[in-house]
Scaffold this active site. Structure first.
Site, PDB file in Angstrom:
ATOM      1  N   ARG A   1     -32.155 -88.847  20.718  1.00  0.00           N
ATOM      2  CA  ARG A   1     -31.436 -88.832  19.448  1.00  0.00           C
ATOM      3  C   ARG A   1     -30.120 -88.080  19.595  1.00  0.00           C
ATOM      4  O   ARG A   1     -30.058 -87.031  20.232  1.00  0.00           O
ATOM      5  CB  ARG A   1     -32.326 -88.160  18.401  1.00  0.00           C
TER       6      ARG A   1
ATOM      7  N   ASP B   1     -35.038 -85.645  -0.293  1.00  0.00           N
ATOM      8  CA  ASP B   1     -34.763 -84.659   0.754  1.00  0.00           C
ATOM      9  C   ASP B   1     -33.484 -85.116   1.460  1.00  0.00           C
ATOM     10  O   ASP B   1     -33.438 -86.182   2.079  1.00  0.00           O
ATOM     11  CB  ASP B   1     -35.938 -84.575   1.731  1.00  0.00           C
TER      12      ASP B   1
ATOM     13  N   PHE C   1     -40.531 -87.233   7.024  1.00  0.00           N
ATOM     14  CA  PHE C   1     -40.521 -86.071   7.927  1.00  0.00           C
ATOM     15  C   PHE C   1     -41.841 -85.301   7.772  1.00  0.00           C
ATOM     16  O   PHE C   1     -42.303 -85.097   6.646  1.00  0.00           O
ATOM     17  CB  PHE C   1     -39.323 -85.184   7.579  1.00  0.00           C
TER      18      PHE C   1
ATOM     19  N   TYR D   1     -29.010 -75.472   7.606  1.00  0.00           N
ATOM     20  CA  TYR D   1     -28.655 -75.189   9.002  1.00  0.00           C
ATOM     21  C   TYR D   1     -28.319 -76.427   9.822  1.00  0.00           C
ATOM     22  O   TYR D   1     -28.083 -76.318  11.009  1.00  0.00           O
ATOM     23  CB  TYR D   1     -29.761 -74.379   9.697  1.00  0.00           C
ATOM     24  N   LYS D   2     -28.290 -77.596   9.195  1.00  0.00           N
ATOM     25  CA  LYS D   2     -27.941 -78.811   9.947  1.00  0.00           C
ATOM     26  C   LYS D   2     -26.442 -79.054   9.779  1.00  0.00           C
ATOM     27  O   LYS D   2     -25.639 -78.301  10.312  1.00  0.00           O
ATOM     28  CB  LYS D   2     -28.831 -79.957   9.480  1.00  0.00           C
TER      29      LYS D   2
HETATM   30  C1  LIG Z   1     -34.868 -80.336   8.991  1.00  0.00           C
HETATM   31  C2  LIG Z   1     -35.693 -80.888   7.894  1.00  0.00           C
HETATM   32  C3  LIG Z   1     -36.480 -80.055   7.111  1.00  0.00           C
HETATM   33  C4  LIG Z   1     -36.530 -78.586   7.424  1.00  0.00           C
HETATM   34  O1  LIG Z   1     -37.418 -77.891   6.659  1.00  0.00           O
HETATM   35  P1  LIG Z   1     -37.489 -76.297   6.795  1.00  0.00           P
HETATM   36  O2  LIG Z   1     -38.380 -75.908   5.697  1.00  0.00           O
HETATM   37  O3  LIG Z   1     -36.092 -75.774   6.679  1.00  0.00           O
HETATM   38  O4  LIG Z   1     -38.025 -75.982   8.147  1.00  0.00           O
HETATM   39  C5  LIG Z   1     -37.183 -80.610   6.061  1.00  0.00           C
HETATM   40  N1  LIG Z   1     -37.136 -81.947   5.814  1.00  0.00           N
HETATM   41  C6  LIG Z   1     -36.375 -82.785   6.566  1.00  0.00           C
HETATM   42  C7  LIG Z   1     -36.325 -84.223   6.237  1.00  0.00           C
HETATM   43  C8  LIG Z   1     -35.656 -82.278   7.633  1.00  0.00           C
HETATM   44  O5  LIG Z   1     -34.918 -83.096   8.372  1.00  0.00           O
END
Ligand SMILES: *Cc1c(COP(=O)(O)O)cnc(C)c1O
Length: 407
Positions: free
Chosen positions: A366, A193, A124, A218-219
């Site tokens: 997606r 992660d 990511f 938040y997911k």
């Molecule tokens: C959604 C997501 C993030 C989000 O990072 P924030 O710091 O909360 O914006 C980080 N890593 C992955 C793999 C994600 O899917």
């Protein structure tokens, strides 16, 4: 499968009751809970009470009177059984990006004779940026390798292997235990992660030998936009690792107002500044939506929903899209992506028709399946609408091609 058959599956779904824990907009099929989880019914009342009665009436006395000060630990304790961790190994703090920076830096400094960080070249973007920034600060080399090459990239120079458990594009899932074992054998630490897996797939951080992890609130955890993140440090590493962002909330005794830093024992040292109490109240409600629910049931429904979606899409319009991830349910997380050369416009047409997924550049549509609130009927409806849009080419209208800032 007919809508009638799908409704029969919903009637037999042991998790169907959990949908009532959410306030979902009528007439929409929401398949983007992997990007922003739905609103729990309890959240507005709880956050409102925290504002009116705690902040409003009791003001500063609430830090102890309503135990605000313990909220990062109290909320983390609800997460422990969901991810297979022990009490005291998890903390709610900051954002995923910041938590990743903290743990990555702590891990590299705990392996001072090793100068390499291994990651997936397709990780990511925020992870890649954080890794790059931390590496330049620490004087490390970043070894970016394709997903299949991780095991071969781990050697005696590697301090940390950091990966996203479930790929945000393809949904491909790493074998966490295998990577942990390979890293351990080479003397390296692992940092996962879990943003796209926690809350949707079964995790056993302790049982799979995980050293460090971070993830998103938040997911699948429904904590609300920009909810605080979580971090995990295995108990046996807590004496050895040190948070690089030393702040007063991570001090052993913040209200001694000492001029020198003395880290708190245990996971508390990873706090930096004052916790966001309102956001923690919302995340608490998000985690409560998992109350009394076994992750094995969540994971089983995730596999069933995503498998049904792939089958229905391929049957209806398989000549127009290509599955962009694993076909084997055990090899993926809880979202499914299809490639289409005009994916952006196709997704806009779906959203216009009430089916909400998202688009990931360059060409992926997606769809995330949140087992607590998505149904089999919604899966069939989404596949039907996609089939209709692709077979009629109704996506090819100027209004569906205009790019929005957030995709
Ligand atoms: C959604 C997501 C993030 C989000 O990072 P924030 O710091 O909360 O914006 C980080 N890593 C992955 C793999 C994600 O899917």
């Amino acid at each position: 499968m007919t809508p009638h058959d799908a409704r029969a599956l919903d009637r037999g779904d042991p998790l169907a009751f959990a949908k009532d824990r959410f306030r979902l907009p009528a007439g929409k099929t929401y398949l983007d809970g992997n990007s922003l989880g739905a609103l729990p019914v309890a959240t507005a009342v709880r956050v409102g009470e925290t504002i009116r009665h705690q902040w409003g009436d009791d003001l500063i006395a609430s830090w102890t009177g309503h135990d605000w000060i313990e909220a990062p630990f109290r909320v983390a304790a609800k997460l422990a059984p969901i991810v297979g961790a022990r009490d005291g190994e998890l903390l709610i703090a900051d954002s995923t990006s910041v938590c990743l920076f903290k743990l990555l830096t702590a891990a590299v400094r705990a392996r001072p004779d090793r100068r390499v960080i291994v990651t997936d070249a397709a990780n990511f973007p925020t992870d890649l940026y954080v890794i790059e920034g931390a590496a330049s600060l620490l004087g490390c080399e970043v070894r970016r390798v394709p997903a299949g090459g991780i095991a071969d990239a781990i050697d005696a120079d590697v301090a940390v292997v950091t990966l996203t458990h479930v790929d945000y594009r393809s949904g491909a899932k790493y074998d966490m235990a295998a990577v942990n074992a390979a890293a351990k054998a080479a003397g390296a630490l692992t940092l996962w992660d879990l943003s796209h897996s926690a809350g949707a797939v079964e995790l056993d951080l302790n049982g799979s030998g995980c050293d460090l992890a971070v993830g998103c609130g938040y997911k699948y955890f429904n904590g609300g936009p920009g909810a605080p993140a979580f971090l995990f440090v295995a108990e046996e590493l807590q004496k050895e690792l040190h948070s690089p962002l030393q702040g007063w909330m991570g001090h052993a005794d913040p209200f001694a107002f000492s001029a020198s830093y003395q880290p708190a024992d245990g996971i508390g040292q990873y706090l930096t500044g004052t916790p966001s109490v309102l956001a923690l109240a919302a995340l608490d409600c998000g985690l409560d939506t998992f109350s009394g629910i076994l992750m094995s049931a969540v994971a089983a429904k995730s596999r069933a929903l995503s498998q049904l979606f792939i089958e229905e899409v391929e049957r209806g319009c398989g000549d127009k899209v290509e599955l962009a991830g694993p076909r084997e349910p055990d090899a993926r997380g809880s979202h499914v992506s299809f490639a289409h050369p005009h994916g952006y416009a196709v997704m806009q047409a779906l959203i216009d028709g009430g089916v909400i997924g998202d688009f990931r550049a360059p060409n992926l549509i997606r769809f995330g399946f949140a087992p607590l609130y998505n149904s089999y009927a919604e899966v069939v409806r989404a596949a039907e609408l996609l089939t209709e849009i692709l077979n009629s080419a109704s996506w090819d209208q100027p209004r569906f091609h205009a790019r929005l800032k957030v995709t």
